[in-house]
Each structure stands twice: as C-alpha cells, then as structure tokens.
Scaffold this active site. Structure first.
Site, PDB file in Angstrom:
ATOM      1  N   ASP A  11       0.824  -1.198   0.000  1.00  0.00           N
ATOM      2  CA  ASP A  11       0.000   0.000   0.000  1.00  0.00           C
ATOM      3  C   ASP A  11       0.861   1.253   0.000  1.00  0.00           C
ATOM      4  O   ASP A  11       1.228   1.800   1.046  1.00  0.00           O
ATOM      5  CB  ASP A  11      -0.970  -0.038   1.188  1.00  0.00           C
ATOM      6  CG  ASP A  11      -2.036  -1.102   1.020  1.00  0.00           C
ATOM      7  OD1 ASP A  11      -2.426  -1.368  -0.142  1.00  0.00           O
ATOM      8  OD2 ASP A  11      -2.483  -1.680   2.020  1.00  0.00           O
ATOM      9  N   ASP A  61      -6.035  -6.044  -5.890  1.00  0.00           N
ATOM     10  CA  ASP A  61      -7.152  -5.817  -4.972  1.00  0.00           C
ATOM     11  C   ASP A  61      -7.988  -4.632  -5.462  1.00  0.00           C
ATOM     12  O   ASP A  61      -8.034  -3.578  -4.834  1.00  0.00           O
ATOM     13  CB  ASP A  61      -6.592  -5.570  -3.553  1.00  0.00           C
ATOM     14  CG  ASP A  61      -7.661  -5.705  -2.482  1.00  0.00           C
ATOM     15  OD1 ASP A  61      -8.802  -6.080  -2.823  1.00  0.00           O
ATOM     16  OD2 ASP A  61      -7.354  -5.429  -1.310  1.00  0.00           O
ATOM     17  N   LYS A  63     -11.211  -4.536  -5.761  1.00  0.00           N
ATOM     18  CA  LYS A  63     -12.504  -4.447  -5.055  1.00  0.00           C
ATOM     19  C   LYS A  63     -13.582  -3.859  -5.965  1.00  0.00           C
ATOM     20  O   LYS A  63     -14.252  -2.881  -5.623  1.00  0.00           O
ATOM     21  CB  LYS A  63     -12.379  -3.610  -3.787  1.00  0.00           C
ATOM     22  CG  LYS A  63     -11.535  -4.279  -2.711  1.00  0.00           C
ATOM     23  CD  LYS A  63     -11.847  -3.705  -1.345  1.00  0.00           C
ATOM     24  CE  LYS A  63     -11.019  -4.331  -0.266  1.00  0.00           C
ATOM     25  NZ  LYS A  63      -9.589  -3.919  -0.296  1.00  0.00           N
ATOM     26  N   ASP A  66     -19.884  -2.845  -8.867  1.00  0.00           N
ATOM     27  CA  ASP A  66     -20.644  -2.094  -9.874  1.00  0.00           C
ATOM     28  C   ASP A  66     -21.691  -3.008 -10.498  1.00  0.00           C
ATOM     29  O   ASP A  66     -21.849  -4.152 -10.057  1.00  0.00           O
ATOM     30  CB  ASP A  66     -19.678  -1.515 -10.925  1.00  0.00           C
ATOM     31  CG  ASP A  66     -20.126  -0.150 -11.415  1.00  0.00           C
ATOM     32  OD1 ASP A  66     -21.322  -0.017 -11.775  1.00  0.00           O
ATOM     33  OD2 ASP A  66     -19.316   0.792 -11.435  1.00  0.00           O
ATOM     34  N   ILE A  67     -22.359  -2.523 -11.514  1.00  0.00           N
ATOM     35  CA  ILE A  67     -23.383  -3.341 -12.177  1.00  0.00           C
ATOM     36  C   ILE A  67     -22.683  -4.462 -12.963  1.00  0.00           C
ATOM     37  O   ILE A  67     -21.480  -4.355 -13.262  1.00  0.00           O
ATOM     38  CB  ILE A  67     -24.290  -2.482 -13.103  1.00  0.00           C
ATOM     39  CG1 ILE A  67     -23.458  -1.796 -14.196  1.00  0.00           C
ATOM     40  CG2 ILE A  67     -25.052  -1.441 -12.280  1.00  0.00           C
ATOM     41  CD1 ILE A  67     -24.311  -1.108 -15.266  1.00  0.00           C
ATOM     42  N   PRO A  68     -23.412  -5.552 -13.276  1.00  0.00           N
ATOM     43  CA  PRO A  68     -22.775  -6.712 -13.911  1.00  0.00           C
ATOM     44  C   PRO A  68     -21.934  -6.372 -15.141  1.00  0.00           C
ATOM     45  O   PRO A  68     -20.778  -6.804 -15.254  1.00  0.00           O
ATOM     46  CB  PRO A  68     -23.970  -7.596 -14.274  1.00  0.00           C
ATOM     47  CG  PRO A  68     -24.989  -7.287 -13.228  1.00  0.00           C
ATOM     48  CD  PRO A  68     -24.837  -5.822 -12.944  1.00  0.00           C
ATOM     49  N   THR A 116     -12.841  -5.692   6.879  1.00  0.00           N
ATOM     50  CA  THR A 116     -12.355  -5.953   8.242  1.00  0.00           C
ATOM     51  C   THR A 116     -12.244  -4.670   9.079  1.00  0.00           C
ATOM     52  O   THR A 116     -11.979  -4.729  10.276  1.00  0.00           O
ATOM     53  CB  THR A 116     -10.983  -6.661   8.209  1.00  0.00           C
ATOM     54  OG1 THR A 116     -10.151  -5.992   7.258  1.00  0.00           O
ATOM     55  CG2 THR A 116     -11.123  -8.105   7.806  1.00  0.00           C
ATOM     56  N   ARG A 175      -2.893  -8.725  13.003  1.00  0.00           N
ATOM     57  CA  ARG A 175      -2.048  -7.884  13.853  1.00  0.00           C
ATOM     58  C   ARG A 175      -1.327  -8.747  14.879  1.00  0.00           C
ATOM     59  O   ARG A 175      -1.851  -9.759  15.335  1.00  0.00           O
ATOM     60  CB  ARG A 175      -2.888  -6.824  14.591  1.00  0.00           C
ATOM     61  CG  ARG A 175      -3.421  -5.717  13.686  1.00  0.00           C
ATOM     62  CD  ARG A 175      -2.290  -4.881  13.103  1.00  0.00           C
ATOM     63  NE  ARG A 175      -2.720  -3.779  12.258  1.00  0.00           N
ATOM     64  CZ  ARG A 175      -2.971  -3.875  10.951  1.00  0.00           C
ATOM     65  NH1 ARG A 175      -2.845  -5.033  10.316  1.00  0.00           N
ATOM     66  NH2 ARG A 175      -3.314  -2.802  10.259  1.00  0.00           N
ATOM     67  N   ARG A 204       0.748  -3.033   6.866  1.00  0.00           N
ATOM     68  CA  ARG A 204       1.558  -2.162   7.721  1.00  0.00           C
ATOM     69  C   ARG A 204       2.446  -2.879   8.738  1.00  0.00           C
ATOM     70  O   ARG A 204       3.599  -2.472   8.914  1.00  0.00           O
ATOM     71  CB  ARG A 204       0.644  -1.119   8.392  1.00  0.00           C
ATOM     72  CG  ARG A 204       0.170  -0.064   7.393  1.00  0.00           C
ATOM     73  CD  ARG A 204      -1.067   0.664   7.865  1.00  0.00           C
ATOM     74  NE  ARG A 204      -2.249  -0.179   7.798  1.00  0.00           N
ATOM     75  CZ  ARG A 204      -3.468   0.239   8.111  1.00  0.00           C
ATOM     76  NH1 ARG A 204      -3.664   1.479   8.512  1.00  0.00           N
ATOM     77  NH2 ARG A 204      -4.498  -0.575   7.997  1.00  0.00           N
TER      78      ARG A 204
HETATM   79  O1  C5P Z   1      -1.973  -2.680   6.674  1.00  0.00           O
HETATM   80  P1  C5P Z   1      -2.999  -3.765   6.833  1.00  0.00           P
HETATM   81  O2  C5P Z   1      -2.410  -5.071   7.320  1.00  0.00           O
HETATM   82  O3  C5P Z   1      -4.199  -3.341   7.627  1.00  0.00           O
HETATM   83  O4  C5P Z   1      -3.480  -4.033   5.338  1.00  0.00           O
HETATM   84  C1  C5P Z   1      -4.571  -4.835   5.016  1.00  0.00           C
HETATM   85  C2  C5P Z   1      -4.798  -4.809   3.546  1.00  0.00           C
HETATM   86  O5  C5P Z   1      -5.885  -5.652   3.220  1.00  0.00           O
HETATM   87  C3  C5P Z   1      -5.123  -3.440   2.985  1.00  0.00           C
HETATM   88  O6  C5P Z   1      -4.468  -3.360   1.727  1.00  0.00           O
HETATM   89  C4  C5P Z   1      -6.618  -3.443   2.793  1.00  0.00           C
HETATM   90  O7  C5P Z   1      -7.005  -2.677   1.692  1.00  0.00           O
HETATM   91  C5  C5P Z   1      -6.891  -4.926   2.534  1.00  0.00           C
HETATM   92  N1  C5P Z   1      -8.215  -5.415   2.936  1.00  0.00           N
HETATM   93  C6  C5P Z   1      -8.661  -5.357   4.228  1.00  0.00           C
HETATM   94  N2  C5P Z   1      -9.900  -5.825   4.566  1.00  0.00           N
HETATM   95  C7  C5P Z   1     -10.677  -6.372   3.640  1.00  0.00           C
HETATM   96  C8  C5P Z   1     -10.236  -6.480   2.332  1.00  0.00           C
HETATM   97  C9  C5P Z   1      -8.978  -5.984   2.009  1.00  0.00           C
HETATM   98  O8  C5P Z   1      -7.930  -4.882   5.108  1.00  0.00           O
HETATM   99  N3  C5P Z   1     -11.850  -6.876   3.980  1.00  0.00           N
END
Ligand code: C5P
Length: 223
Positions: A11, A61, A63, A66-68, A116, A175, A204
């Site tokens: 990121d 990623d 994500k 949108d519409i089909p 998340t 984490r 991170r």
């Molecule tokens: O830095 P961190 O460990 O929080 O990064 C998590 C990564 O996973 C980010 O790039 C975030 O966009 C992605 N992500 C997420 N939760 C989701 C889907 C993707 O944290 N449900």
C-alpha cells in the site's frame, strides 16, 4: 513441511518502495505473494509496474463493485496483467459475480465480504441491521453460488465461511498486538492459521519500519 502463505499488502504509490518490499521479503520459509490495492493501482506508474513483474504471485485488490456489465468489462480490461488473484465485492450482487466469473479466465476471482475495518456498530451506521457473522455466512453462500475461487474475510470468520465455501480463504485484519490501526476484526497470524486461513494479508505490520526484521519476527511468531 507445508509453507505458510502470505500476501504482503503493497500500500504505497511509490514503485521504489514496492521494489524494496519485494527484495527484503525474500525468504525460504514462507510463500509470498504481493497484493496491490487502490493506492498503487490508481497511481501513475502502478499498473505499468505490475505489467512488468515476472515470476511473482500477484493479487490485484481492485474491489470492483458495480453493475454486472461494468464489473465484467473491468475484469476484461485488466486481463493483460495476468493477475493470479483479483477482487470483487460480493455486495455487487449475484449477477455481477457471475458476469465477472464468466470472463476472469485463469485469474482467481476473489469475493470480498464485509470489510475488516467494519464492526457491528459501523454496519448499523450504513443501514445494515444484521450482525457481521450473519452477513458473512450469507455472502459466503452467494460466493459459492457464483463459483468464485476464493473469499476475503476476517480471520475471526473463517469457521463460518468454511461451512459453506470449500475453496481458498484469504484473511486481512492481521495484527501481532492490539495496535489495530483502522482494522476492527483482527487476530494474530498464528490464530488466523489455526482458524484455517489459507492466505494471510498483512500490510503495515510488515511494511512499516525494518521489513527484513518484520518478516523474521513473523517467521519466529509462526514457529
Ligand atoms: O496494513 P494492513 O495489514 O491493515 O493491510 C490490510 C490490507 O488488506 C489493505 O491493503 C486493505 O485494503 C486490505 N483489505 C482489508 N480488509 C478487507 C479487504 C482488504 O484490510 N476486507
């Protein structure tokens, strides 16, 4: 022994930083893939950088939501990148998931459940009355119906998803301690694998500070 699998979330918008992440994360103990999210994908040089990456496991990623027709067209428009994994929000709806799957070819189409970074309180704020777990189960069934190749959820919900979805489960929200940043539904790497995650997504906690040392810490933590 089976190696643990990690996607490192790259990121940043800085291609130099991504090069550094790739170089410093090399090791023989883990299988590492590289996840590129909205920041990198929308940066000036990000797409071009990914198009030149060789022999790496890649995760776009995007994500899509949108519409089909738009989802399917977007999947086709990134097909030249030959990504290993590509994300779409399950909340785009069954028709969009099916349309995207129809054109995703060899790329694994990954359905993203509730982010998340959201908890029950934040779901209520956006007008969802059901609890996280209930929605996740519902979405996992939908992903199964659309024959998606993998699901993204919190490591806390792997058991729920596994009941109805037999393919890969990928979990961000990882984490080492209670320093969660903006994440809400978190577990440690060890707990996530114990729950049955196939892949962890870690950003991170690995990319901030000394990357080599962070990877070594992760390897020790998993022992
Ligand atoms: O830095 P961190 O460990 O929080 O990064 C998590 C990564 O996973 C980010 O790039 C975030 O966009 C992605 N992500 C997420 N939760 C989701 C889907 C993707 O944290 N449900």
């Amino acid at each position: 022994m089976k190696k643990d699998k990690i996607f490192i979330a790259c990121d940043t918008k800085d291609t130099k930083k991504v090069r550094e992440i790739i170089k410093k994360s090399k090791n023989s103990k883990l299988i590492i893939g590289y996840k590129f999210g909205l920041e990198f994908l929308n940066s000036k040089n990000g797409r071009n950088f990914i198009s030149k990456l060789k022999n790496k496991i890649t995760f776009g990623d995007y994500k899509f939501s949108d519409i089909p027709n738009t989802c399917a067209s977007a999947v086709k428009s990134v097909s030249d990148l030959k990504l290993n994994y590509l994300t779409i929000h399950i909340s785009s709806g069954l028709e969009a998931l099916k349309a995207a799957k129809k054109v995703s070819g060899k790329t694994n189409l990954v359905g993203v459940t509730i982010l998340t970074s959201l908890d029950n309180k934040s779901l209520k704020e956006i007008g969802f009355d059901k609890k996280v777990e209930k929605i996740i189960l519902h979405q996992a069934k939908l992903a199964n119906k659309a024959k998606l190749d993998a699901i993204v959820c919190s490591p806390k919900e792997v058991n729920i998803v596994r009941k109805v979805f037999k393919k890969e489960i990928i979990t961000p929200g990882i984490r080492f301690d209670s320093n969660a940043d903006d994440q809400k539904r978190i577990l440690t790497p060890k707990q996530a694998y114990k729950n049955g995650s196939d892949w962890l997504v870690i950003g991170r906690p690995l990319t901030k500070g000394n990357i080599k040392k962070n990877i070594q810490n992760l390897i020790s933590h998993l022992k």
